[in-house]
Design an enzyme around this catalytic site. Structure first.
Site, PDB file in Angstrom:
ATOM      1  N   HIS A  60       1.145  -1.195   0.043  1.00 35.16           N
ATOM      2  CA  HIS A  60      -0.163   0.002  -0.069  1.00 35.16           C
ATOM      3  C   HIS A  60       0.791   1.156  -0.238  1.00 35.16           C
ATOM      4  CE1 HIS A  60      -3.674  -2.708   1.090  1.00 35.16           C
ATOM      5  NE2 HIS A  60      -2.250  -3.293   2.438  1.00 35.16           N
ATOM      6  N   GLU A  77      -1.836  -0.286   7.778  1.00 36.62           N
ATOM      7  CA  GLU A  77      -3.070  -0.970   8.969  1.00 36.62           C
ATOM      8  C   GLU A  77      -2.506  -2.365   9.590  1.00 36.62           C
ATOM      9  OE1 GLU A  77      -4.346  -3.718   5.511  1.00 36.62           O
ATOM     10  OE2 GLU A  77      -2.291  -4.443   4.759  1.00 36.62           O
ATOM     11  N   HIS A 135       3.800  -7.271   2.119  1.00 39.15           N
ATOM     12  CA  HIS A 135       3.746  -8.273   2.970  1.00 39.15           C
ATOM     13  C   HIS A 135       1.863  -9.764   2.073  1.00 39.15           C
ATOM     14  CE1 HIS A 135      -0.115  -5.193   2.394  1.00 39.15           C
ATOM     15  NE2 HIS A 135      -0.388  -6.023   2.777  1.00 39.15           N
ATOM     16  N   ARG A 155      -1.220  -5.191  -6.221  1.00 37.73           N
ATOM     17  CA  ARG A 155      -1.110  -6.656  -6.386  1.00 37.73           C
ATOM     18  C   ARG A 155       0.073  -6.779  -6.775  1.00 37.73           C
ATOM     19  NH1 ARG A 155      -4.898  -8.559  -8.271  1.00 37.73           N
ATOM     20  NH2 ARG A 155      -6.518  -8.195  -6.415  1.00 37.73           N
TER      21      ARG A 155
END
Length: 271
Positions: A60, A77, A135, A155
């Protein structure tokens, strides 16, 4: 207020969900989202994730990078592991620092999975995932994910599955380096604790009626996720498997709480 639950089917999801979500489903459920009513846009989003296969390797952007692409902000996050099979692993960061050229080559040659640092997990593990962290989540895991509320995910690699990749965007924002272990911690099942103290949000585990751990914080919104027991948020009873949202900590009643996660976003200059 009590947020509405949305069950989201995913090919990597699970056929049978644990309590309190158990019940017959026509498709594999990978995520449960908590959605606000129309006209309310929280700064955070809370999800449950249930995995039976590896999720894509992704990344991200931070605020600056996201705004260049027209998003209001980036995405950071965290993960709170609720359950994990004995061999369950998360991929977080790389085993070593590499150049962007090598990162690109690893994707092209199908070797990206070998660069990822796959870490075994168990219930109570907590991971903060800063923007830029490469991740992935492996199979056999149930977790709570708390994230900045924006739909921006690049992605990087998907194990050859026929889904769209965002290779150039991902490599541009990725930090191709090992994960900083200062962002990993553990939550003891019987102890209230501050688990995350990030620049975008904080996360607490609260055992029983223990509001002092977050009572003095000047936050703009609060998400409350009971893991055991019940809480009351703005007069609404919130049970295990549900999520409540409010704007003041004084609107959270923990008299029936056993164990809950409480996340908050900070006001400018808040402490």
């Amino acid at each position: 207020m009590k947020l509405k639950r949305k069950f989201v089917a995913k090919p990597w999801g699970q056929d049978k969900l644990p309590q309190p979500f158990a019940g017959d489903r026509s498709s594999r459920i990978g995520e449960i989202w908590f959605e606000p009513p129309t006209g309310v846009t929280p700064q955070l989003m809370v999800k449950y994730l249930f995995t039976s296969d590896k999720l894509s390797i992704q990344v991200h952007p931070n605020d600056r990078q996201a705004r260049r692409q027209g998003f209001p902000h980036g995405k950071e996050e965290c993960w709170y592991i609720l359950d994990a099979e004995p061999d369950a692993k998360l991929g977080i960061g790389l085993t070593k620092s590499v150049s962007t050229t090598k990162l690109h080559a690893a994707v092209a040659c199908g070797q990206m999975e070998n660069l990822i640092d796959w870490r075994p997990v168990q219930p109570g593990d907590v991971f903060y995932v800063p923007a830029g962290t490469i991740h992935a989540i492996g199979p056999g895991i149930t977790l709570v994910e708390i994230q900045q509320n924006v739909d921006v995910t690049y992605r990087l690699y998907d194990y050859g599955r026929p889904r769209e990749l965002h290779l150039e965007e991902a490599i541009e924002v990725a930090t191709p380096a090992p994960y900083d272990l200062k962002h990993q911690s553990r939550a003891e099942a019987d102890q209230s604790a501050k688990l995350i103290d990030g620049p975008q949000f904080r996360l607490f585990q609260v055992i029983g009626d223990d509001p002092d751990i977050f009572h003095q914080i000047q936050a703009s919104e609060w998400h409350v996720v009971p893991l055991e027991g019940k809480v009351t948020v703005r007069g609404k009873l919130i049970a295990s498997g549900e999520c409540g949202l409010c704007t003041r900590s004084s609107e959270i009643d923990l008299k029936k709480n056993v164990r809950s996660l409480v996340a908050c976003t900070m006001k400018p200059g808040g402490k």
